[in-house]
Write a protein that holds these residues in place. Structure first.
Motif, short mmCIF file in Angstrom:
data_model
loop_
_atom_site.label_atom_id
_atom_site.label_comp_id
_atom_site.label_asym_id
_atom_site.label_seq_id
_atom_site.Cartn_x
_atom_site.Cartn_y
_atom_site.Cartn_z
N SER A 51 -11.63 2.99 -28.01
CA SER A 51 -10.24 2.77 -27.62
C SER A 51 -9.85 1.35 -28.65
CB SER A 51 -10.06 2.20 -26.09
OG SER A 51 -8.85 1.71 -25.89
N PRO A 52 -9.71 1.50 -29.88
CA PRO A 52 -9.33 0.68 -30.94
C PRO A 52 -8.06 -0.13 -30.57
CG PRO A 52 -9.08 2.69 -31.86
CD PRO A 52 -9.89 2.98 -30.52
N ARG A 53 -7.93 -1.52 -30.85
CA ARG A 53 -6.58 -2.03 -30.76
C ARG A 53 -6.34 -2.79 -32.21
NH1 ARG A 53 -4.63 0.04 -26.07
NH2 ARG A 53 -6.45 0.24 -24.63
N ASP B 2 -13.23 -8.68 -27.86
CA ASP B 2 -13.50 -8.06 -26.67
C ASP B 2 -12.48 -6.83 -26.54
OD1 ASP B 2 -10.86 -8.96 -26.11
OD2 ASP B 2 -11.53 -10.94 -24.90
N ALA B 3 -12.77 -6.31 -25.56
CA ALA B 3 -11.95 -5.09 -25.43
C ALA B 3 -10.63 -5.04 -25.58
CB ALA B 3 -12.41 -4.64 -23.92
N HIS C 154 -8.83 -5.21 -33.34
CA HIS C 154 -10.12 -4.76 -33.82
C HIS C 154 -9.71 -4.23 -35.23
CE1 HIS C 154 -10.47 -3.54 -29.28
NE2 HIS C 154 -11.20 -4.62 -29.60
N ARG D 148 -18.11 -1.26 -31.94
CA ARG D 148 -18.39 -0.98 -30.36
C ARG D 148 -16.97 -0.55 -29.67
NH1 ARG D 148 -21.07 -6.74 -28.81
NH2 ARG D 148 -22.86 -6.80 -30.21
N TYR D 149 -15.97 -0.63 -30.54
CA TYR D 149 -14.73 -0.37 -30.03
C TYR D 149 -13.84 0.68 -30.60
CZ TYR D 149 -15.54 -5.31 -28.85
OH TYR D 149 -15.94 -6.49 -28.44
N CYS E 58 -17.61 -4.65 -34.75
CA CYS E 58 -16.29 -3.88 -34.54
C CYS E 58 -16.51 -2.23 -34.13
CB CYS E 58 -15.76 -3.64 -35.91
SG CYS E 58 -15.12 -5.46 -36.52
N GLU F 122 -7.78 -4.84 -23.69
CA GLU F 122 -7.15 -3.87 -22.92
C GLU F 122 -5.74 -4.04 -23.10
OE1 GLU F 122 -8.74 -3.46 -19.20
OE2 GLU F 122 -11.00 -2.92 -19.88
#
Length: 505
Positions: A298-300, A255-256, A303, A294-295, A292, A258
Motif C-alpha cells: 500500500s504505497p503512499r 511508517d505505514a 514512500h 516494506r510498503y 522502502c 495510512e
C-alpha cells in the motif's frame, strides 16, 4: 528455424514415433533474444508450452544456482596469472537426458513428408520443460567429475581442478560458465575439452555476467552496474532530477502513513524491483531500498518520495561499484549491529546479514525483541551462522580459518553470549538464538567489542549524515574507478579497508 531443428538432429534429442494414446504432445517457437531483450538473430527456439503435472511429467526440478555468482570467485582469485574467462553453452538444455516420457508435435511448416501425423519422443530435455535445468546440470556435473574436477562441499556450482601445482576454478550458472586458473595452459586445455564435448561460444575475458559489468586489471577486479543505473534513471524519468549526496535523509522515519495519498502500486513496485537488482553492486543503497520495499502493498506519497530520493542519489553516483583487490591479504571477520529503537512500527530490528564485498542484505528480524540487548544478541547469532557457512565454503579453495572475530558494538550482548549466568536478561530468549553462545564456547568465533564509530554495519541499519556515510561507503570498498591505458587506475575512494568482511545488522 532450420538451424534450431538441426541442433535437435546433432544432439539426438528426439525420435519420430506414432502418437501414443492418452498423451498430449506439446510444441512452441520463440525468437532468441540478446542481453538487452532485443532479437539478435532471426533464430527460433523450439520451446515446450505445457502445464506439467508433478509425478506425471516430472519428478525433480531443482538445479543448484550459484550463491552470489561472483562472490567468492572474484575476491579470492587464486588465478592471478590469468584473467577470468567466460563461455556459453549453445542450446545447453538439449544436452540433458530426461527419464520421463515426453512427446512433442512436429513444428508447423516442418512436418515430415512421409509421416505428418507422427510426433517426436524426446530423449533429451527441451527448453520449457520443468526438469530441463536439472537435467542439464546433471550432464555437466557428470562430465566435469569424470574430467578430474572436484565439486565444492558447500557450493555445488563450484568445481576445482588441481594439476601439477596449478589450480583451475570453474563456476557455473545454468549455461553460463566462468573459469580461470593459475596456468594459461590449464585454462586453454579446459576450453578445448569443453568445446569437444559441447557446442560452446568462447566469449573471452569476463566483461559482462548476469547484468554486471566487470573490469579486470593487474591490481584487481572492479564490478559495477553503471549502464543499468542510467537505464533505470531514464525509465522512471529521473535522469534530469536534482542529485542528492545520500540515499536517505537522517530525519526521515518512514511508517505505514495510512492517512497519506495512495500512489500507483505498479509503478512503485517497478521502482523497488529495479533498485533491488542494483543492490548487487551497490551496498550503499541497501538499507534505504529495503526500508522502502516494506510498503509495496500500500504505497503512499511519502514512500514514493523516499524512493525518488534514492534515484536522485544514483544520479549523483552512477559510476560507483565494488573493488576486489588481487594483492590484498585475505582474512575473515564479521560485524554485527541492530537498530532496535529506530523501527517505528513494531520494534522488530532491522537486520543485515552476509558479507561485504560478496553479499549483503537488509531485513527485519522475524521476532519482536524486548530490549536492545536481545536484538543485538539475535543479530550476532544470525551473523555467526553465516560466518560458519562462509568458512566451510572458503575451505574448498584451500583457505583455512581458525577462530573468526565477530565484532559487536554492544558489550551487554557480548556478555550474554559469554556468560550463561545472566538468566534475568536471557530467560525469555528463544533457545535457537543461543546458537551464538554454543559456537563461542567451541572456539569457532571470537566475540570482540568495536566502538560505535567504527561499526561498519551502521550503513545498513540507519540513515547517516554525509560525512559518516561517505566514510563507511569507502571502507566497504564502494568506489569509482576509471580505465586508463587498459589498466585500472584509482579515480576516487574515500578510505581504504583491506580484507573480507562479514556483516550482520
Amino acid at each position: 528455424m532450420h538451424e534450431e531443428l538441426e541442433n535437435f538432429e546433432r544432439n539426438y534429442v528426439r525420435d519420430l514415433v506414432e502418437p501414443p494414446p492418452n498423451r498430449h504432445p506439446i510444441v512452441g517457437f520463440r525468437d532468441k533474444r540478446g542481453e538487452d531483450g532485443m532479437v539478435v538473430r532471426n533464430k527460433a527456439r523450439l520451446v515446450a508450452r505445457v502445464s506439467s503435472k508433478e509425478g506425471i511429467d516430472f519428478e525433480e526440478t531443482f538445479a543448484p544456482l550459484v550463491w552470489k555468482p561472483l562472490g567468492f570467485c572474484l575476491p579470492l582469485r587464486p588465478l592471478k596469472a590469468s584473467k577470468l574467462q567466460q563461455m556459453d553453452v549453445k542450446s545447453a538444455f538439449l544436452n540433458g537426458f530426461i527419464e520421463e516420457e515426453v512427446y512433442v508435435r512436429q513444428p508447423p511448416g516442418f512436418e515430415s513428408a512421409r509421416f505428418p501425423d507422427r510426433v517426436y519422443k524426446l530423449r533429451k530435455a527441451l527448453y520449457g520443460l520443468k526438469q530441463a535445468p536439472r537435467a542439464w546440470y546433471a550432464r555437466l556435473k557428470s562430465f566435469l567429475l569424470k574430467s578430474g574436477f572436484g565439486m565444492g562441499s558447500v557450493d555445488k556450482t563450484l568445481f576445482l581442478l588441481s594439476r601439477g601445482g596449478d589450480t583451475l576454478i570453474v563456476q557455473i550458472y545454468v549455461e553460463d560458465i566462468i573459469f580461470g586458473g593459475s596456468s594459461h595452459a590449464l585454462v586453454s586445455s579446459f576450453a578445448e575439452q569443453m568445446s569437444r564435448e559441447f557446442e560452446m561460444s568462447l566469449m573471452g575475458e569476463l566483461q559482462f555476467f548476469l547484468g554486471l559489468q566487470i573490469k579486470q586489471g593487474p591490481e584487481g577486479i572492479f564490478i559495477h552496474q553503471a549502464k543499468y543505473t542510467r537505464d533505470i534513471l531514464k525509465k522512471f524519468e529521473m535522469g534530469d532530477s536534482k542529485p542528492m549526496t545520500t540515499p536517505m535523509s537522517t530525519n526521515m522515519a518512514l511508517d505505514a502513513d495510512e492517512d497519506g495519498e495512495a500512489v500507483d502500486q505498479k509503478e512503485f513496485r517497478g521502482m523497488i524491483g529495479s533498485l533491488l537488482y542494483l543492490t548487487a553492486t551497490r551496498p550503499d543503497i541497501q538499507f534505504a531500498v529495503c526500508l522502502c520495499a516494506r510498503y509495496q502493498a500500500s504505497p503512499r506519497t511519502s514512500h514514493r518520495q523516499a524512493v525518488k530520493r534514492i534515484f536522485r542519489y544514483l544520479k549523483f553516483t552512477p559510476e560507483l561499484g565494488l573493488w576486489y583487490s588481487s594483492g590484498s591479504p585475505l582474512f575473515l571477520r564479521g560485524f554485527s549491529d541492530a537498530d532496535h529503537a529506530g523501527c517505528r512500527i513494531d520494534r522488530n530490528t532491522c537486520q543485515l546479514l552476509e558479507t561485504s564485498l560478496v553479499s549483503w542484505s537488509s531485513r527485519k528480524q522475524a521476532s519482536v525483541s524486548l530490549s536492545t540487548i536481545e536484538a543485538e544478541y539475535i543479530a550476532a547469532g544470525s551473523c555467526c551462522s553465516q560466518l560458519l557457512w562462509m568458512k566451510a565454503t572458503l575451505s574448498d579453495f584451500g583457505l583455512r580459518f581458525g577462530k573468526i572475530p565477530l565484532l559487536v558494538d554492544s558489550t551487554s550482548a557480548i556478555s550474554v553470549a559469554k556468560n550463561p549466568v545472566l538468566h534475568s536478561r536471557t530467560k525469555h530468549i528463544d533457545v535457537r538464538f543461543h546458537f551464538l553462545r554454543d559456537h563461542y564456547e567451541k572456539g569457532d568465533i571470537d566475540l570482540v567489542h568495536v566502538a560505535s564509530e567504527n561499526q561498519l554495519a551502521d550503513i545498513f541499519t540507519k540513515p547517516l549524515e554525509f560525512g559518516a556515510f561517505v566514510r563507511l561507503r569507502g571502507e566497504l570498498g564502494v568506489t569509482r574507478w576509471r580505465c586508463v591505458d587498459n589498466a585500472l587506475i584509482k579515480g576516487e575512494i574515500e578510505s581504504q579497508w583491506i580484507g573480507l568482511i562479514a556483516l550482520l545488522v
